[in-house]
Design an enzyme around this catalytic site. Structure first.
Site, short mmCIF file in Angstrom:
data_model
loop_
_atom_site.label_atom_id
_atom_site.label_comp_id
_atom_site.label_asym_id
_atom_site.label_seq_id
_atom_site.Cartn_x
_atom_site.Cartn_y
_atom_site.Cartn_z
N ASP A 113 0.85 -1.19 0.00
CA ASP A 113 0.00 0.00 0.00
C ASP A 113 0.89 1.24 0.00
OD1 ASP A 113 -2.03 -1.82 0.25
OD2 ASP A 113 -2.52 -1.32 2.32
N ASP A 134 -15.72 -3.35 -0.29
CA ASP A 134 -15.21 -3.10 1.06
C ASP A 134 -16.41 -2.88 1.98
OD1 ASP A 134 -12.73 -3.14 -0.18
OD2 ASP A 134 -12.70 -0.98 -0.46
#
Length: 246
Positions: free
Chosen positions: A10, A135
């Site tokens: 990330d 998500d």
């Protein structure tokens, strides 16, 4: 594919980071060289790399695009697959990445705002290259870097995106993400049982037993971030435990 453990890389402001529940400023890990991190995961046995541009996800600006390009350039020849998400908001964004050599593009906000985009991309590049990220927070799908919540469940949207041509789904349980408190397998299992395409699980993995639990849901892979970066276990240990529990 057999069940796979996929390390996350990330990126925010040019660094490799791990955020707590995606909240900017909550970095528990910050490493200056994401390219070196990616290459290290490959050297430890990664077969797939999961690259997320957090600046793109949160702000809509793909500030880490050059770093991603460098990772693709240096890691693809090593034989790994690469999936990329974060800030992919248009057909052109996705097309550029796929032409660069990325194996799968991951769309979230753009998919929820314009579901037809998934069909257009699947028609143009093939379903296997198109992944939709769902998500989930409190049972509903979140968008825009988890800053906004939709009215739809992951199961509802998973069925819809499969019909539109998505080749796989990345399912993150935000309620568990980044907390290092273990996984809740129920939402993942519900989604796996509702769709016919592969589901990649994410969120909350803390110990090796969590990997086995997620494998038992029928998920095809799991993305792991914080647990690897904070030394809860190593990638070789994760790969070994899965191979021992085929």
């Amino acid at each position: 594919m057999s069940f796979e453990v996929i390390p996350a890389v990330d990126m925010r402001n040019g660094k490799c980071v791990q955020l707590v529940q995606g909240v900017p400023g909550s970095e528990m890990v910050s490493i200056d060289d994401p390219v070196a991190v990616a290459k290290d995961w490959v050297s430890q046995g990664a077969k797939t790399l999961h690259l997320i541009d957090l600046d793109g996800a949160i702000d809509g600006k793909r500030n880490n695009a050059q770093i991603i390009e460098k990772i693709v350039e240096e890691c693809k020849p090593l034989g790994v697959e690469i999936q990329v998400g974060g800030g992919i908001r248009s057909f052109e964004n996705a097309a550029d990445l796929l032409k660069l050599g990325v194996d799968r593009v991951i769309l979230s906000t753009a998919a929820m705002n314009n579901p037809q985009l998934i069909k257009e991309l699947a028609d143009a590049f093939g379903s296997k290259h198109i992944n939709v990220a769902l998500d989930s927070k409190n049972g509903k799908v979140s968008i825009e870097g988890w800053q906004k919540q939709s009215e739809f469940t992951a199961v509802e949207m998973g069925i819809k995106f499969e019909e539109l041509g998505a080749g796989s789904i990345l399912f993150t349980n935000i309620d568990s993400e980044g907390l290092l408190q273990g996984v809740n397998t129920t939402p993942t299992e519900e989604l796996v049982n509702s769709v016919g395409i592969p589901v990649i699980a994410s969120g909350g993995v803390t110990k090796l037993d969590d990997l086995i639990a997620l494998k038992k849901t029928g998920a095809k892979a799991v993305v792991v971030g914080s647990a690897l970066y904070t030394g809860k276990f190593t990638l070789p240990e994760a790969i070994n435990i899965i191979s021992e529990n085929l």
